[in-house]
Design a protein around this motif. Structure first.
Motif, PDB file in Angstrom:
ATOM      1  N   LYS A  24     -24.987   4.744  -0.614  1.00  0.00           N
ATOM      2  CA  LYS A  24     -24.764   4.812  -2.059  1.00  0.00           C
ATOM      3  C   LYS A  24     -26.028   5.283  -2.781  1.00  0.00           C
ATOM      4  N   PHE A  25     -27.170   4.780  -2.362  1.00  0.00           N
ATOM      5  CA  PHE A  25     -28.436   5.221  -2.935  1.00  0.00           C
ATOM      6  C   PHE A  25     -28.592   6.735  -2.796  1.00  0.00           C
ATOM      7  N   GLU A  26     -28.294   7.262  -1.639  1.00  0.00           N
ATOM      8  CA  GLU A  26     -28.455   8.700  -1.400  1.00  0.00           C
ATOM      9  C   GLU A  26     -27.476   9.529  -2.233  1.00  0.00           C
ATOM     10  N   ALA A  27     -26.273   8.998  -2.494  1.00  0.00           N
ATOM     11  CA  ALA A  27     -25.316   9.709  -3.335  1.00  0.00           C
ATOM     12  C   ALA A  27     -25.821   9.799  -4.774  1.00  0.00           C
ATOM     13  N   VAL A  28     -26.403   8.715  -5.280  1.00  0.00           N
ATOM     14  CA  VAL A  28     -26.944   8.746  -6.629  1.00  0.00           C
ATOM     15  C   VAL A  28     -28.174   9.640  -6.684  1.00  0.00           C
ATOM     16  N   MET A  29     -28.999   9.598  -5.667  1.00  0.00           N
ATOM     17  CA  MET A  29     -30.176  10.458  -5.621  1.00  0.00           C
ATOM     18  C   MET A  29     -29.780  11.937  -5.620  1.00  0.00           C
ATOM     19  N   ALA A  30     -28.724  12.277  -4.889  1.00  0.00           N
ATOM     20  CA  ALA A  30     -28.270  13.666  -4.843  1.00  0.00           C
ATOM     21  C   ALA A  30     -27.783  14.123  -6.213  1.00  0.00           C
ATOM     22  N   ALA A  31     -27.068  13.249  -6.935  1.00  0.00           N
ATOM     23  CA  ALA A  31     -26.606  13.606  -8.277  1.00  0.00           C
ATOM     24  C   ALA A  31     -27.789  13.763  -9.228  1.00  0.00           C
ATOM     25  N   LYS A  32     -28.767  12.890  -9.111  1.00  0.00           N
ATOM     26  CA  LYS A  32     -29.973  13.005  -9.934  1.00  0.00           C
ATOM     27  C   LYS A  32     -30.632  14.363  -9.729  1.00  0.00           C
ATOM     28  N   GLU A  33     -30.750  14.777  -8.490  1.00  0.00           N
ATOM     29  CA  GLU A  33     -31.393  16.058  -8.195  1.00  0.00           C
ATOM     30  C   GLU A  33     -30.541  17.232  -8.680  1.00  0.00           C
ATOM     31  N   LYS A  34     -29.224  17.119  -8.544  1.00  0.00           N
ATOM     32  CA  LYS A  34     -28.331  18.207  -8.956  1.00  0.00           C
ATOM     33  C   LYS A  34     -28.415  18.465 -10.455  1.00  0.00           C
ATOM     34  N   PHE A  35     -28.564  17.396 -11.232  1.00  0.00           N
ATOM     35  CA  PHE A  35     -28.555  17.541 -12.687  1.00  0.00           C
ATOM     36  C   PHE A  35     -29.927  17.288 -13.295  1.00  0.00           C
ATOM     37  N   ALA A  36     -30.966  17.534 -12.529  1.00  0.00           N
ATOM     38  CA  ALA A  36     -32.322  17.247 -12.996  1.00  0.00           C
ATOM     39  C   ALA A  36     -32.698  18.043 -14.237  1.00  0.00           C
ATOM     40  N   ASP A  37     -32.086  19.204 -14.435  1.00  0.00           N
ATOM     41  CA  ASP A  37     -32.393  20.009 -15.609  1.00  0.00           C
ATOM     42  C   ASP A  37     -31.515  19.661 -16.803  1.00  0.00           C
ATOM     43  N   ARG A  38     -30.616  18.673 -16.639  1.00  0.00           N
ATOM     44  CA  ARG A  38     -29.716  18.307 -17.734  1.00  0.00           C
ATOM     45  C   ARG A  38     -29.845  16.848 -18.162  1.00  0.00           C
ATOM     46  N   ALA A  39     -30.484  16.031 -17.358  1.00  0.00           N
ATOM     47  CA  ALA A  39     -30.607  14.607 -17.700  1.00  0.00           C
ATOM     48  C   ALA A  39     -31.743  13.983 -16.918  1.00  0.00           C
ATOM     49  N   ASP A  40     -32.361  12.961 -17.526  1.00  0.00           N
ATOM     50  CA  ASP A  40     -33.341  12.130 -16.831  1.00  0.00           C
ATOM     51  C   ASP A  40     -32.600  10.954 -16.207  1.00  0.00           C
ATOM     52  N   VAL A  41     -32.746  10.758 -14.915  1.00  0.00           N
ATOM     53  CA  VAL A  41     -32.048   9.691 -14.219  1.00  0.00           C
ATOM     54  C   VAL A  41     -33.055   8.829 -13.479  1.00  0.00           C
ATOM     55  N   GLN A  42     -33.043   7.534 -13.772  1.00  0.00           N
ATOM     56  CA  GLN A  42     -33.810   6.551 -13.000  1.00  0.00           C
ATOM     57  C   GLN A  42     -32.853   5.831 -12.067  1.00  0.00           C
ATOM     58  N   ILE A  43     -33.285   5.591 -10.842  1.00  0.00           N
ATOM     59  CA  ILE A  43     -32.437   4.906  -9.868  1.00  0.00           C
ATOM     60  C   ILE A  43     -33.031   3.539  -9.555  1.00  0.00           C
ATOM     61  N   MET A  44     -32.183   2.535  -9.665  1.00  0.00           N
ATOM     62  CA  MET A  44     -32.571   1.170  -9.342  1.00  0.00           C
ATOM     63  C   MET A  44     -31.958   0.771  -8.008  1.00  0.00           C
ATOM     64  N   THR A  45     -32.774   0.360  -7.067  1.00  0.00           N
ATOM     65  CA  THR A  45     -32.236  -0.181  -5.828  1.00  0.00           C
ATOM     66  C   THR A  45     -31.712  -1.579  -6.116  1.00  0.00           C
ATOM     67  N   PHE A  46     -30.455  -1.819  -5.745  1.00  0.00           N
ATOM     68  CA  PHE A  46     -29.786  -2.998  -6.259  1.00  0.00           C
ATOM     69  C   PHE A  46     -29.093  -3.789  -5.165  1.00  0.00           C
ATOM     70  N   PRO A  47     -29.510  -5.046  -4.965  1.00  0.00           N
ATOM     71  CA  PRO A  47     -28.890  -5.903  -3.949  1.00  0.00           C
ATOM     72  C   PRO A  47     -27.627  -6.578  -4.486  1.00  0.00           C
ATOM     73  N   GLN A  48     -26.589  -5.784  -4.685  1.00  0.00           N
ATOM     74  CA  GLN A  48     -25.357  -6.301  -5.264  1.00  0.00           C
ATOM     75  C   GLN A  48     -24.817  -7.514  -4.501  1.00  0.00           C
ATOM     76  N   ALA A  49     -24.982  -7.523  -3.185  1.00  0.00           N
ATOM     77  CA  ALA A  49     -24.487  -8.630  -2.349  1.00  0.00           C
ATOM     78  C   ALA A  49     -25.539  -9.713  -2.155  1.00  0.00           C
ATOM     79  N   GLY A  50     -26.559  -9.716  -2.974  1.00  0.00           N
ATOM     80  CA  GLY A  50     -27.645 -10.672  -2.812  1.00  0.00           C
ATOM     81  C   GLY A  50     -28.691 -10.168  -1.836  1.00  0.00           C
ATOM     82  N   ILE A  51     -29.787 -10.880  -1.771  1.00  0.00           N
ATOM     83  CA  ILE A  51     -30.893 -10.506  -0.886  1.00  0.00           C
ATOM     84  C   ILE A  51     -30.931 -11.377   0.364  1.00  0.00           C
ATOM     85  N   LEU A  52     -30.512 -12.620   0.254  1.00  0.00           N
ATOM     86  CA  LEU A  52     -30.708 -13.597   1.318  1.00  0.00           C
ATOM     87  C   LEU A  52     -29.461 -13.894   2.130  1.00  0.00           C
TER      88      LEU A  52
END
Length: 403
Positions: A127-155
């Motif tokens: 999922k991280f790589e899919a968001v990163m690819a979209a960020k790169e594809k639209f880099a000239d149209r939007a600023d995108v910050q990506i947060m790594t997110f432990p949706q299922a918890g960390i522990l």
């Protein structure tokens, strides 16, 4: 570039010169002027800063796919497992879904995005790589910050921390945390990991807090304590925090004052109910506050349509705002309020009457939209829109219709 005949924040008709990525001049509209170079016809539309969506889950989107009945159970864990059971079987691959959703957001006026990217032992970095690819594809149209997110918890699942660290090495700009008490049942260890990784990789922290009442306040106090002790002023955001305003007025006031002191930001998704902290109180206290769409017609919720003007209406509606100054404040929160979370080069709002982003020298991330006044634009949510990012037109009403 000249933007001709627009009304900045609903003011008088104006002509706006753009030089490079900045606003170079604003002057009264002259219908007789013969402009040279590129011209964007405002046609009397409103000129606003473009939107900043600072809480969106691009990684779970089903925008553009057939509608499906909601199948999630109650609670964060049940919803997480519902997403886990279904996200791979969608009608088109995840990278296409993410890119298509980001494209629609841009077409509707959003040029700054902070997106969650779920990282766990199930999806790993997919999922991280899919968001990163979209960020790169639209880099000239939007600023995108990506947060790594432990949706299922960390522990809860062995190996999660390794994947979180791998995503930070791969370019995640924000370290996420979630419900330190109610999901992982060990707030000290959870926050040790979140703040430890943030310090190691010199990134900011964003805590996703659904915890109710006194429990939510307890977790928030732990986060405040760490922010102060670790010298992370201006580097922490609280997201959701639905019930920080439900315990008592004195508690709410204390939390708001400490957020202002430590420059802890708030990202809201305009929830229903009356337990959240007042956006107006946060703005008046000098707390950075931004708005987001959260999930977008995904396995968590059928809501969301890529349109931050809709979500601005929701922010005003759920807070029972009726006065124009408060509805316009909602627009300020949805535009430059969020921008100030993503970049501290953008100042926080200076009170409920502050209408920033349209002065000489400001960055030309702009939205032209039909409407009599800013308040009417929020109420009517017109579709005649032109979007600029860094002084370039990146979408107009034709692309909005096609998207």
């Amino acid at each position: 570039m000249l933007i001709r005949n627009v009304r900045p924040w609903g003011g008088e008709p104006s002509d706006v010169d753009i030089s490079g990525s900045r606003i170079a001049a604003i002057r009264p509209h002259d219908p007789a002027a013969e402009p040279a170079g590129e011209v964007v016809e405002g046609r009397g539309r409103l000129l606003l800063p473009s939107f900043s969506d600072v809480h969106v889950h691009l990684d779970s989107t089903r925008i553009g796919l057939p509608f499906r009945p909601h199948s999630g159970g109650p609670g964060v864990w049940a919803m997480t497992m519902n997403d886990r059971e279904n996200w791979r079987s969608a009608e088109i691959p995840l990278p296409e879904r993410v890119a298509g959703t980001l494209e629609r957001m841009i077409a509707r006026g959003t040029t700054r995005v902070r997106s969650y990217a779920q990282v766990d032992v199930d999806c790993k970095l997919e999922k991280f790589e899919a968001v990163m690819a979209a960020k790169e594809k639209f880099a000239d149209r939007a600023d995108v910050q990506i947060m790594t997110f432990p949706q299922a918890g960390i522990l809860r699942e062995e190996g999660t921390v390794d994947y979180l660290e791998a995503s930070l090495k791969a370019g995640a700009e924000v370290m996420g945390g979630i419900d330190p008490c109610s999901l992982d049942l060990d707030p000290k260890r959870h926050l040790d990991i979140v703040f430890g990784l943030a310090e190691k990789y010199q990134v900011e922290v964003d805590i996703h807090l659904h915890e109710p009442g006194h429990l939510g306040v307890f977790s928030t106090d732990l986060i405040i304590e760490r922010t102060r002790a670790l010298g992370m002023r201006g580097k922490v955001t609280m997201s959701h925090a639905y019930e920080l305003g439900s315990v008592g007025e004195s508690v709410s006031r204390r939390i708001i004052d400490e957020f202002a002191e430590l420059d802890i930001a708030m990202a809201t998704v305009a929830p229903s109910g009356r337990g959240h902290l007042s956006p107006a109180d946060l703005v008046e206290a000098g707390v950075r506050i931004g708005l987001g769409e959260d999930g977008q017609r995904d396995y968590w919720s059928p809501y969301g349509n890529c349109d931050m003007l809709d979500r601005t209406w929701q922010l005003a509606f759920t807070n029972n705002f009726r006065r124009d100054d408060l509805i316009e404040m909602s627009l300020a929160v949805a535009t430059l309020g969020g921008a100030s979370i993503m970049s501290h080069d953008v100042p926080r709002l200076k009170g409920i009457t502050d209408r920033p982003g349209l002065a000489v020298g400001d960055r030309a991330d702009l939205l032209l939209v039909d409407g009599e006044t800013p308040t009417s634009a929020v109420m009517d949510r017109g579709t005649d829109r032109t979007v600029l990012h860094d002084g370039r037109v990146v979408a107009d009403q034709l692309s909005l219709t096609e998207a």
